[in-house]
Design a protein around this motif. Structure first.
Motif, PDB file in Angstrom:
ATOM      1  N   PHE A   1       0.844  -1.187   0.000  1.00 34.10           N
ATOM      2  CA  PHE A   1       0.000   0.000   0.000  1.00 34.10           C
ATOM      3  C   PHE A   1       0.880   1.237   0.000  1.00 34.10           C
ATOM      4  O   PHE A   1       1.911   1.282   0.676  1.00 34.10           O
ATOM      5  N   TRP A   2       0.482   2.223  -0.779  1.00 37.94           N
ATOM      6  CA  TRP A   2       1.166   3.512  -0.814  1.00 37.94           C
ATOM      7  C   TRP A   2       0.126   4.587  -0.518  1.00 37.94           C
ATOM      8  O   TRP A   2      -0.891   4.652  -1.198  1.00 37.94           O
ATOM      9  N   LYS A   3       0.367   5.352   0.513  1.00 39.35           N
ATOM     10  CA  LYS A   3      -0.569   6.391   0.948  1.00 39.35           C
ATOM     11  C   LYS A   3      -1.957   5.802   1.177  1.00 39.35           C
ATOM     12  O   LYS A   3      -2.976   6.409   0.862  1.00 39.35           O
ATOM     13  N   GLY A   4      -2.010   4.576   1.697  1.00 35.02           N
ATOM     14  CA  GLY A   4      -3.272   3.927   2.021  1.00 35.02           C
ATOM     15  C   GLY A   4      -3.961   3.227   0.873  1.00 35.02           C
ATOM     16  O   GLY A   4      -4.970   2.558   1.064  1.00 35.02           O
ATOM     17  N   GLU A   5      -3.442   3.341  -0.342  1.00 38.08           N
ATOM     18  CA  GLU A   5      -4.050   2.694  -1.511  1.00 38.08           C
ATOM     19  C   GLU A   5      -3.215   1.491  -1.923  1.00 38.08           C
ATOM     20  O   GLU A   5      -1.985   1.551  -1.958  1.00 38.08           O
ATOM     21  N   GLU A   6      -3.895   0.413  -2.280  1.00 38.29           N
ATOM     22  CA  GLU A   6      -3.191  -0.805  -2.671  1.00 38.29           C
ATOM     23  C   GLU A   6      -2.478  -0.620  -4.009  1.00 38.29           C
ATOM     24  O   GLU A   6      -3.036  -0.079  -4.957  1.00 38.29           O
ATOM     25  N   VAL A   7      -1.249  -1.086  -4.059  1.00 35.56           N
ATOM     26  CA  VAL A   7      -0.449  -1.103  -5.286  1.00 35.56           C
ATOM     27  C   VAL A   7      -0.537  -2.523  -5.835  1.00 35.56           C
ATOM     28  O   VAL A   7      -0.214  -3.475  -5.140  1.00 35.56           O
ATOM     29  N   ALA A   8      -0.976  -2.670  -7.077  1.00 27.02           N
ATOM     30  CA  ALA A   8      -1.219  -3.982  -7.671  1.00 27.02           C
ATOM     31  C   ALA A   8       0.091  -4.625  -8.128  1.00 27.02           C
ATOM     32  O   ALA A   8       0.411  -4.674  -9.313  1.00 27.02           O
ATOM     33  N   LEU A   9       0.863  -5.132  -7.168  1.00 26.89           N
ATOM     34  CA  LEU A   9       2.137  -5.776  -7.471  1.00 26.89           C
ATOM     35  C   LEU A   9       1.974  -7.285  -7.583  1.00 26.89           C
ATOM     36  O   LEU A   9       1.169  -7.879  -6.864  1.00 26.89           O
ATOM     37  N   SER A  10       2.772  -7.883  -8.459  1.00 21.06           N
ATOM     38  CA  SER A  10       2.859  -9.347  -8.480  1.00 21.06           C
ATOM     39  C   SER A  10       3.619  -9.774  -7.225  1.00 21.06           C
ATOM     40  O   SER A  10       4.239  -8.952  -6.542  1.00 21.06           O
ATOM     41  N   VAL A  11       3.612 -11.059  -6.928  1.00 17.51           N
ATOM     42  CA  VAL A  11       4.346 -11.542  -5.753  1.00 17.51           C
ATOM     43  C   VAL A  11       5.833 -11.243  -5.899  1.00 17.51           C
ATOM     44  O   VAL A  11       6.495 -10.804  -4.947  1.00 17.51           O
ATOM     45  N   THR A  12       6.388 -11.427  -7.089  1.00 16.84           N
ATOM     46  CA  THR A  12       7.816 -11.144  -7.309  1.00 16.84           C
ATOM     47  C   THR A  12       8.104  -9.662  -7.128  1.00 16.84           C
ATOM     48  O   THR A  12       9.091  -9.289  -6.478  1.00 16.84           O
ATOM     49  N   GLU A  13       7.270  -8.796  -7.683  1.00 15.39           N
ATOM     50  CA  GLU A  13       7.450  -7.352  -7.509  1.00 15.39           C
ATOM     51  C   GLU A  13       7.353  -6.986  -6.036  1.00 15.39           C
ATOM     52  O   GLU A  13       8.139  -6.171  -5.538  1.00 15.39           O
ATOM     53  N   PHE A  14       6.411  -7.599  -5.325  1.00 16.02           N
ATOM     54  CA  PHE A  14       6.276  -7.348  -3.889  1.00 16.02           C
ATOM     55  C   PHE A  14       7.571  -7.712  -3.166  1.00 16.02           C
ATOM     56  O   PHE A  14       8.061  -6.957  -2.324  1.00 16.02           O
ATOM     57  N   ARG A  15       8.129  -8.868  -3.490  1.00 10.36           N
ATOM     58  CA  ARG A  15       9.362  -9.311  -2.829  1.00 10.36           C
ATOM     59  C   ARG A  15      10.516  -8.346  -3.103  1.00 10.36           C
ATOM     60  O   ARG A  15      11.351  -8.086  -2.227  1.00 10.36           O
ATOM     61  N   MET A  16      10.571  -7.791  -4.310  1.00  7.92           N
ATOM     62  CA  MET A  16      11.606  -6.806  -4.629  1.00  7.92           C
ATOM     63  C   MET A  16      11.415  -5.529  -3.818  1.00  7.92           C
ATOM     64  O   MET A  16      12.372  -4.994  -3.245  1.00  7.92           O
ATOM     65  N   VAL A  17      10.183  -5.044  -3.760  1.00  6.77           N
ATOM     66  CA  VAL A  17       9.897  -3.840  -2.980  1.00  6.77           C
ATOM     67  C   VAL A  17      10.211  -4.088  -1.511  1.00  6.77           C
ATOM     68  O   VAL A  17      10.792  -3.227  -0.827  1.00  6.77           O
ATOM     69  N   ASP A  18       9.858  -5.256  -1.012  1.00  4.65           N
ATOM     70  CA  ASP A  18      10.146  -5.606   0.384  1.00  4.65           C
ATOM     71  C   ASP A  18      11.657  -5.545   0.640  1.00  4.65           C
ATOM     72  O   ASP A  18      12.113  -4.973   1.633  1.00  4.65           O
ATOM     73  N   MET A  19      12.442  -6.127  -0.256  1.00  6.05           N
ATOM     74  CA  MET A  19      13.897  -6.104  -0.078  1.00  6.05           C
ATOM     75  C   MET A  19      14.410  -4.665  -0.084  1.00  6.05           C
ATOM     76  O   MET A  19      15.224  -4.278   0.763  1.00  6.05           O
ATOM     77  N   LEU A  20      13.962  -3.860  -1.041  1.00  9.05           N
ATOM     78  CA  LEU A  20      14.422  -2.482  -1.126  1.00  9.05           C
ATOM     79  C   LEU A  20      14.029  -1.677   0.114  1.00  9.05           C
ATOM     80  O   LEU A  20      14.823  -0.898   0.636  1.00  9.05           O
ATOM     81  N   ALA A  21      12.815  -1.890   0.591  1.00 16.00           N
ATOM     82  CA  ALA A  21      12.314  -1.121   1.734  1.00 16.00           C
ATOM     83  C   ALA A  21      12.993  -1.499   3.039  1.00 16.00           C
ATOM     84  O   ALA A  21      13.176  -0.652   3.909  1.00 16.00           O
ATOM     85  N   THR A  22      13.360  -2.755   3.172  1.00  9.95           N
ATOM     86  CA  THR A  22      13.966  -3.199   4.426  1.00  9.95           C
ATOM     87  C   THR A  22      15.482  -3.020   4.439  1.00  9.95           C
ATOM     88  O   THR A  22      16.098  -3.132   5.491  1.00  9.95           O
ATOM     89  N   ARG A  23      16.060  -2.699   3.286  1.00  7.46           N
ATOM     90  CA  ARG A  23      17.519  -2.530   3.214  1.00  7.46           C
ATOM     91  C   ARG A  23      17.908  -1.132   2.746  1.00  7.46           C
ATOM     92  O   ARG A  23      18.942  -0.943   2.110  1.00  7.46           O
ATOM     93  N   VAL A  24      17.097  -0.142   3.077  1.00  5.88           N
ATOM     94  CA  VAL A  24      17.403   1.236   2.707  1.00  5.88           C
ATOM     95  C   VAL A  24      18.775   1.606   3.250  1.00  5.88           C
ATOM     96  O   VAL A  24      19.103   1.321   4.396  1.00  5.88           O
ATOM     97  N   GLY A  25      19.586   2.219   2.394  1.00  5.75           N
ATOM     98  CA  GLY A  25      20.917   2.639   2.807  1.00  5.75           C
ATOM     99  C   GLY A  25      21.978   1.567   2.687  1.00  5.75           C
ATOM    100  O   GLY A  25      23.140   1.816   2.973  1.00  5.75           O
ATOM    101  N   GLN A  26      21.597   0.366   2.278  1.00  3.91           N
ATOM    102  CA  GLN A  26      22.550  -0.728   2.105  1.00  3.91           C
ATOM    103  C   GLN A  26      22.763  -0.990   0.620  1.00  3.91           C
ATOM    104  O   GLN A  26      21.900  -0.719  -0.193  1.00  3.91           O
ATOM    105  N   ASP A  27      23.901  -1.545   0.300  1.00  2.83           N
ATOM    106  CA  ASP A  27      24.172  -1.944  -1.078  1.00  2.83           C
ATOM    107  C   ASP A  27      23.302  -3.141  -1.436  1.00  2.83           C
ATOM    108  O   ASP A  27      23.284  -4.130  -0.719  1.00  2.83           O
ATOM    109  N   ILE A  28      22.594  -3.046  -2.554  1.00  2.00           N
ATOM    110  CA  ILE A  28      21.794  -4.173  -3.038  1.00  2.00           C
ATOM    111  C   ILE A  28      22.191  -4.414  -4.490  1.00  2.00           C
ATOM    112  O   ILE A  28      21.788  -3.673  -5.369  1.00  2.00           O
ATOM    113  N   PRO A  29      22.983  -5.427  -4.736  1.00  2.00           N
ATOM    114  CA  PRO A  29      23.378  -5.720  -6.116  1.00  2.00           C
ATOM    115  C   PRO A  29      22.187  -6.166  -6.962  1.00  2.00           C
ATOM    116  O   PRO A  29      21.220  -6.742  -6.456  1.00  2.00           O
TER     117      PRO A  29
END
Length: 132
Positions: A56-84
């Motif tokens: 969800f972004w600003k309270g609205e659901e973002v229609a992500l696939s499961v793979t896209e969700f997993r990518m966003v999850d990785m990016l969001a939980t590793r802010v400030g870290q190197d992600i190859p």
């Protein structure tokens, strides 16, 4: 903020969720909050429901696939870290899977995923620019 790969900025940076506050790129990540069981994660305007793979972004659901969700999850939980690129691509096909042309052919696939993810967030918020 462009993500740093291998200790240097790249001409084509790996995407990163900057801070969860669209338009504010202060370099400091918005604080993260998680539920006790880890199924709910929040950072700024972003909310991830891991038990149902819903974002969800600003309270609205973002229609992500499961793979896209997993990518966003990785990016969001590793802010400030190197992600190859490879770490992001491993979420798609598993560790070590080779695709595209040459040893780094998977990079184009990661860029295509990021383009689709950005577009989906912009469908909700046309000023969204929290993935760089």
């Amino acid at each position: 903020i462009s993500l740093i790969v291998g200790g240097r900025k790249t001409a084509t940076p790996v995407p990163a969720i900057v801070n969860g506050n669209s338009g504010e790129h202060s370099g400091a990540a918005a604080p993260a909050a998680s539920s006790d069981d880890g199924t709910l994660f929040r950072r700024g305007m972003l909310e991830l429901r891991r038990d149902s793979h819903r974002a969800f972004w600003k309270g609205e659901e973002v229609a992500l696939s499961v793979t896209e969700f997993r990518m966003v999850d990785m990016l969001a939980t590793r802010v400030g870290q190197d992600i190859p690129y490879r770490d992001l691509y491993d979420l798609v096909h598993g560790s070590g899977f080779m695709a595209g042309y040459g040893e780094e052919g998977y990079r184009g696939n990661v860029r295509a995923f990021m383009k689709r993810i950005r577009r989906k967030f912009r469908e909700i918020d046309d000023t969204f620019d929290d993935i760089e």
